[in-house]
Design an enzyme around this catalytic site. Structure first.
Site, short mmCIF file in Angstrom:
data_model
loop_
_atom_site.label_atom_id
_atom_site.label_comp_id
_atom_site.label_asym_id
_atom_site.label_seq_id
_atom_site.Cartn_x
_atom_site.Cartn_y
_atom_site.Cartn_z
N ALA A 61 14.97 -54.84 -37.13
CA ALA A 61 15.33 -54.18 -35.88
C ALA A 61 14.20 -53.21 -35.54
O ALA A 61 13.42 -52.84 -36.41
CB ALA A 61 16.64 -53.43 -36.07
N GLY A 100 16.84 -56.93 -40.03
CA GLY A 100 17.42 -57.74 -38.97
C GLY A 100 16.69 -59.06 -38.78
O GLY A 100 17.28 -60.04 -38.31
N GLU A 103 18.18 -61.28 -41.27
CA GLU A 103 19.57 -61.52 -40.84
C GLU A 103 19.61 -62.54 -39.71
O GLU A 103 20.50 -63.40 -39.67
CB GLU A 103 20.20 -60.20 -40.39
CG GLU A 103 20.43 -59.24 -41.57
CD GLU A 103 20.92 -57.87 -41.12
OE1 GLU A 103 20.14 -57.17 -40.44
OE2 GLU A 103 22.06 -57.51 -41.42
N GLU A 123 16.75 -52.06 -45.61
CA GLU A 123 17.44 -51.00 -44.85
C GLU A 123 17.76 -49.78 -45.69
O GLU A 123 17.74 -48.65 -45.20
CB GLU A 123 18.73 -51.55 -44.23
CG GLU A 123 18.54 -52.44 -43.02
CD GLU A 123 18.29 -53.91 -43.36
OE1 GLU A 123 17.95 -54.22 -44.53
OE2 GLU A 123 18.44 -54.75 -42.45
C1 3H9 Z 1 17.16 -53.11 -39.56
O1 3H9 Z 1 16.64 -54.18 -39.42
C2 3H9 Z 1 18.60 -52.84 -39.30
C3 3H9 Z 1 19.44 -54.09 -39.16
O2 3H9 Z 1 19.91 -54.51 -40.40
C4 3H9 Z 1 20.66 -53.84 -38.36
C5 3H9 Z 1 20.50 -53.57 -36.93
C6 3H9 Z 1 21.80 -53.52 -36.18
N1 3H9 Z 1 10.39 -51.16 -36.01
O3 3H9 Z 1 3.77 -50.35 -41.97
P1 3H9 Z 1 2.65 -50.65 -41.07
C7 3H9 Z 1 5.42 -50.28 -36.90
S1 3H9 Z 1 16.28 -51.76 -40.05
C8 3H9 Z 1 9.49 -50.51 -35.27
O4 3H9 Z 1 1.56 -49.66 -40.96
P2 3H9 Z 1 1.92 -52.88 -42.71
C9 3H9 Z 1 4.91 -49.10 -37.70
O5 3H9 Z 1 5.53 -47.91 -37.31
C10 3H9 Z 1 14.62 -52.31 -40.17
N2 3H9 Z 1 8.20 -50.33 -35.65
O6 3H9 Z 1 2.01 -52.08 -41.34
C11 3H9 Z 1 3.43 -49.14 -37.40
O7 3H9 Z 1 3.26 -48.58 -36.13
P3 3H9 Z 1 1.95 -47.70 -35.80
C12 3H9 Z 1 14.37 -53.07 -41.40
C13 3H9 Z 1 7.84 -50.84 -36.82
O8 3H9 Z 1 1.20 -54.13 -42.38
C14 3H9 Z 1 3.14 -50.63 -37.27
O9 3H9 Z 1 4.41 -51.26 -37.03
N3 3H9 Z 1 12.94 -53.34 -41.52
C15 3H9 Z 1 8.74 -51.53 -37.64
O10 3H9 Z 1 1.43 -52.02 -43.80
C16 3H9 Z 1 2.51 -51.24 -38.50
O11 3H9 Z 1 3.31 -50.90 -39.63
C17 3H9 Z 1 12.11 -52.49 -42.15
O12 3H9 Z 1 12.52 -51.48 -42.67
C18 3H9 Z 1 10.07 -51.70 -37.19
N4 3H9 Z 1 10.98 -52.35 -37.90
O13 3H9 Z 1 3.42 -53.22 -43.10
C19 3H9 Z 1 10.67 -52.90 -42.19
N5 3H9 Z 1 8.09 -51.91 -38.77
O14 3H9 Z 1 0.78 -48.65 -35.93
C20 3H9 Z 1 9.79 -51.71 -42.00
C21 3H9 Z 1 6.81 -51.49 -38.62
O15 3H9 Z 1 2.20 -47.19 -34.44
N6 3H9 Z 1 8.38 -52.08 -41.91
N7 3H9 Z 1 6.66 -50.84 -37.45
O16 3H9 Z 1 1.93 -46.62 -36.85
C22 3H9 Z 1 7.63 -52.33 -42.98
O17 3H9 Z 1 8.09 -52.37 -44.10
C23 3H9 Z 1 6.15 -52.53 -42.75
O18 3H9 Z 1 5.84 -51.98 -41.50
C24 3H9 Z 1 5.66 -54.01 -42.77
C25 3H9 Z 1 4.18 -54.07 -42.32
C26 3H9 Z 1 5.80 -54.54 -44.17
C27 3H9 Z 1 6.49 -54.86 -41.81
#
Ligand code: 3H9
Length: 694
Positions: A61, A100, A103, A123
């Protein structure tokens, strides 16, 4: 630009999503997918494929939408609609399929993934639970125990392992789009059924598994609320799907409203923000780093060598003699054996990493190094000698870094003729495990050197945070007031155990007195000895540790410090002798001991930390409050669910913080409790750190 596009390729409706950087499921993406899936129900396609462009499948999400009013279509409804589709829907995953994103894939009827992909439900790290059917569909596919492991751990797993567990149907390599189209064609040809995971039954529900998980989480995720809600939500998967999903929704909303989730989301963005240096352009060219050298094969040097070797760098480890080098390399071997034992590396990987580290006793071997990190004893003279030597042997353009925890990086740089190439890289012990890296920018450090080291920090798996030059940089400088108050509470009336328990129960990974014993009381003692008496601070705050060191009680390493330690198990026990010393010294200093409540102990230590954090911000040593929060949660065992000390200050209110500091100033020791100028000015404006940082 619409992030969702659609085309029919040989009778397969292909939905492509392109929402850089990580294909987060923003409102535009959700609504684009919904309308496309709806339209595809009546077009000429035989099946629908969902695939993402860029580096990754949906990373979840969109976290930046959290905390704002939710917008339709809601993700759980969209996923239910996909699952209810009358045509087959297939997800093709590459990169990361997280939260998400996974999911959504589980709402599809079949899943195919690249062998390099990783899937997970992280999450919990945001204080949330998978709220789009994850806690209901995953147990139906892989059973309760594995589900709990996946969701409570939050760590993504390789697609191959996920396929073995039953989350993915087909693993491929090479061109995902081609392979996925072929996979869909085969499904269509064999009239594969619409497989809906919500229609499956959950196998083998054993109440003991939930009880065990709760017990484990109360220990390993002490103080956190999301893990317990996750367990309850997974437990609800024994209900009919709709009822289970309703319960999941309620618990998700509870998580979302919980201040713990807001704190963890703050840290998520703070960590990424910390990587950015305000006055450097993002496009700045960095130096190439291939060969790395480390000076000093002690605990720190060996650990740092491992960080680089594990990230694929060739490392030269230099020591003064063959004997000390052999001892250092033996510790590295032992640490690799530990990594294998803990499952961090397999045997082959550990061997390959170890093979990248070469020992030497000859400075000439550093001539080709692109980066040299000095990790010798914390002795300013010795460090300066090392840098003067490096200046003569290192090639032009090499980055020269010091791992000092306290010393003046500018003074070290001044011993070379290339101060622009000198920088601080402060690792935390054990360096191959701890994620924090303080990058210390000297007055003359070149911009590209700073940019290179920040980027390198990320490449070796660290969380780099920049600090300016001052005694102790961000983390250790703030710690001084924290430790001072711990010692003052002790001599004024408390006990080591009461102080440690107060902070531990509040959420710190360890109490301050135990930390002092672990670090070694002799470290602070030696540092104080090097200072004039007038520079040592409040004598009441170091009298007891000085006496202990002079008795040979150096902490854990000598079997006794503030506590006694069992020689074999290292188990800690209280020591009546220490309390006699405390009482004797208090008496000698004219202190009348009094009971001190846990609340007072916590506030004195934490508010001392916050007050110094304010000074650090005011002086520009840290770029932003969030940077300090990242330092404290990654490097000092500050509870992440409280968001870090500066975020915490905002949550309790700066008015309250200053009120307590003023009270301590009047009641305790005026010199120790000067409210920081920034704190005063923010309170006067009725403002907050968050607003100040905007
Ligand atoms: C969820 O899904 C809830 C659901 O179950 C239910 C809903 C009803 N959203 O980390 P990076 C941005 S909760 C928005 O440096 P990497 C991040 O801020 C979500 N933005 O890159 C950054 O922005 P900026 C569950 C996001 O290659 C840029 O992307 N998912 C999101 O080292 C690059 O990120 C997670 O918790 C997001 N979801 O790593 C995953 N994710 O350049 C969280 C990233 O402006 N994300 N951004 O600073 C991660 O673990 C890592 O970002 C990922 C990439 C592994 C994907």
């Amino acid at each position: 630009m619409n992030p969702v596009s659609y085309e029919i390729v040989a009778q397969i409706g292909v939905i492509s999503v392109n929402n850089p950087p990580v294909n987060a499921l923003s409102q535009a993406v959700r609504s684009g997918i919904q309308s496309t899936v709806r339209a595809a129900q009546t077009d000429s396609s035989k099946a629908i494929l969902i695939i993402c462009e860029g580096n990754t499948f949906f990373a979840g999400a969109d976290i930046s939408e959290f905390g704002k009013p939710p917008q339709v279509p809601y993700l759980p409804d969209l996923i239910n609609e996909i699952e209810a589709s009358g045509k087959l829907v297939i997800a093709a995953m590459h990169g990361m399929a997280l939260g998400g994103g996974l999911e959504l894939a589980l709402g599809c009827h079949y899943r195919i993934a690249l062998d390099s992909a990783r899937v997970g439900l992280p999450e919990v790290k945001l204080g949330l639970l998978p709220g789009a059917g994850g806690t209901q569909r995953v147990p139906r596919l892989i059973g309760i125990p594995t589900t709990l492991q996946l969701i409570l751990g939050g760590t993504p797993m390789p697609a191959v392992a996920a396929a073995e567990a039953g989350l993915i149907d087909s693993i491929v390599s090479g061109d995902l789009r081609e392979a996925a189209l072929e996979f869909v064609r085969t499904l269509v040809a064999r009239h594969a059924p619409l497989r809906r995971s919500s229609e499956l039954e959950v196998a083998d529900i054993d109440p003991q598994v939930f009880a065990d998980a709760r017990a484990e989480m109360s220990r390993s995720a002490r103080g956190q609320t999301a893990p317990l809600r996750i367990i309850e939500s997974v437990r609800a998967s024994s209900l009919p799907f709709a009822a289970g999903q309703q319960r999941e929704r309620e618990l998700f909303v509870e998580c979302m409203r919980d201040p713990q989730s807001a704190a963890l989301r703050h840290l998520f963005f703070a960590e990424r923000e910390a990587a950015r240096i305000k006055d450097l352009p993002r496009s700045i060219e960095t130096r190439r780093i291939n060969q790395v050298a480390i000076i000093g094969a002690g605990t720190m040097g060996g650990g740092i060598a491992m960080c680089f070797a594990n990230a694929g760098f060739d490392v030269t480890l230099l020591e003064v003699s063959a004997g000390t080098l052999a001892r250092g390399l033996a510790i590295v071997e032992k640490n690799y054996a530990g990594s294998v034992q803990r499952g961090k590396l397999d045997e082959q990987e550990a061997l390959a990493c170890r093979a990248r580290i070469q020992g030497t006793t000859d400075y000439a071997a550093l001539a080709d190094a692109d980066l040299v990190i000095e990790a010798v004893f914390e002795d300013p003279q010795l460090k300066k000698e090392v840098f003067a030597k490096l200046d003569t042997v290192c090639k032009s353009g090499a980055i020269l870094a010091t791992n000092t925890s306290y010393q003046d990086v500018d003074a070290i740089a001044a011993t070379t003729r290339r101060a622009a190439d000198v920088i601080g890289m402060h690792f935390f012990s054990p360096a191959h495990i701890m994620k924090l890296l303080e990058v210390v920018r000297g007055k003359k450090t070149a911009d590209d050197v700073l940019a290179t080291v920040m980027a390198l920090g990320k490449r070796i798996g660290k969380v780099p945070v920049m600090s300016g030059v001052c005694y102790g940089f961000i983390g250790n400088r703030m710690l001084q007031g924290y430790f001072r108050e711990a010692q003052l509470c002790l001599i004024e009336g408390s006990t080591p155990q009461a102080i440690d328990t107060a902070l531990y129960d509040w959420g710190m990974a360890m109490g301050p007195i135990s930390v002092a014993d672990l670090a070694g009381l002799d470290v602070g003692y030696k540092a104080r000895q090097a200072l004039a008496e007038s520079q040592r601070g409040d004598p009441r705050s170091y009298r007891v540790p000085d006496v202990l060191v002079e008795m040979g009680r150096l902490g854990q390493k000598s079997g006794a410090g503030f506590y006694r330690y069992d020689a074999v198990t290292r188990a800690r026990s209280d020591d009546a002798e220490v309390m006699q010393i405390v009482e004797r010294e208090a008496h000698a200093m004219g202190i009348r001991r009094r009971p001190i409540a846990a609340d007072e102990i916590v506030e004195r230590l934490i508010f001392a930390l916050i007050n110094e954090g304010m000074n650090i911000l005011d002086e520009g040593i840290a770029q932003r409050p969030g940077d300090i929060d990242v330092v404290y949660t990654y490097g000092y065992g500050f509870p992440s669910w409280r968001g870090g000390p500066m975020y915490y200050a905002d949550t309790v209110g700066l008015n309250y913080v200053i009120e307590r500091i003023e009270e301590f100033r009047k009641r305790l020791h005026a010199n120790n409790w000067q409210p920081a100028a920034l704190l005063k000015s923010l309170v006067a404006k009725n403002s907050s750190l968050a607003r100040w940082a905007e």
